[in-house]
Design a protein around this motif. Structure first.
Motif, mmCIF file in Angstrom:
data_model
loop_
_atom_site.group_PDB
_atom_site.id
_atom_site.type_symbol
_atom_site.label_atom_id
_atom_site.label_comp_id
_atom_site.label_asym_id
_atom_site.label_seq_id
_atom_site.Cartn_x
_atom_site.Cartn_y
_atom_site.Cartn_z
ATOM 1 N N MET A 1 0.842 -1.182 0.000
ATOM 2 C CA MET A 1 0.000 0.000 0.000
ATOM 3 C C MET A 1 0.882 1.237 0.000
ATOM 4 S SD MET A 1 -3.071 1.031 -0.045
ATOM 5 C CE MET A 1 -3.760 2.645 0.040
ATOM 6 N N ASN B 1 2.302 4.945 0.794
ATOM 7 C CA ASN B 1 2.473 5.723 2.024
ATOM 8 C C ASN B 1 2.243 7.210 1.786
ATOM 9 O OD1 ASN B 1 3.156 3.543 3.671
ATOM 10 N ND2 ASN B 1 5.246 3.567 2.902
ATOM 11 N N LYS C 1 0.526 10.594 0.364
ATOM 12 C CA LYS C 1 -0.870 10.996 0.204
ATOM 13 C C LYS C 1 -1.301 10.987 -1.260
ATOM 14 C CE LYS C 1 -4.000 14.672 1.643
ATOM 15 N NZ LYS C 1 -4.119 15.979 2.290
ATOM 16 N N LYS D 1 -1.790 7.476 -2.527
ATOM 17 C CA LYS D 1 -3.038 6.894 -2.032
ATOM 18 C C LYS D 1 -4.218 7.381 -2.866
ATOM 19 C CE LYS D 1 -1.542 6.391 2.766
ATOM 20 N NZ LYS D 1 -1.725 6.866 4.148
ATOM 21 N N LYS D 2 -4.199 8.668 -3.185
ATOM 22 C CA LYS D 2 -5.273 9.237 -3.999
ATOM 23 C C LYS D 2 -5.276 8.602 -5.384
ATOM 24 C CE LYS D 2 -7.093 13.573 -5.810
ATOM 25 N NZ LYS D 2 -6.947 15.036 -5.881
ATOM 26 N N ARG E 1 -6.900 5.252 -5.227
ATOM 27 C CA ARG E 1 -8.365 5.368 -5.147
ATOM 28 C C ARG E 1 -8.956 5.701 -6.512
ATOM 29 N NH1 ARG E 1 -7.299 8.727 -0.718
ATOM 30 N NH2 ARG E 1 -8.066 10.507 -1.911
#
Length: 87
Positions: free
Chosen positions: A1, A3, A5, A8-9, A12
């Motif tokens: 996963m 780390n 930001k 992560k976006k 998604r």
């Protein structure tokens, strides 16, 4: 996963795009299968109506780049050819 930001976006966004395109691809396949089923049943009028309904769906997905424009053209051409070949 991821780390970071922004990573992560991105993950998604990629998942959301995957779900959207997966549904659109399924919609296209269903439309094509309906035409094929109508052709196999032997009713030319029903096959033509199914093709008229499937054609804009195929074109829309090609415009949205769910799959390549040439693939859309190939599907439409083969379905139309099969309908014309019906007795």
């Amino acid at each position: 996963m991821a780390n970071i930001k922004s990573a992560k976006k991105r993950a998604r966004q990629a998942e959301g795009r995957y779900k959207l395109r997966h549904g659109q691809r399924a919609q296209t396949r269903t439309a094509i299968k309906k035409v094929i089923a109508a052709i196999e049943s032997g009713d030319k009028a029903v096959a033509q109506e199914a093709f008229k309904a499937a054609q804009p769906v195929i074109d829309r997905m090609a415009d949205k780049e769910v799959f390549h424009k040439n693939k859309a053209a190939r599907h439409k051409s083969r379905l139309q050819k099969a309908i014309k070949a019906m007795a």
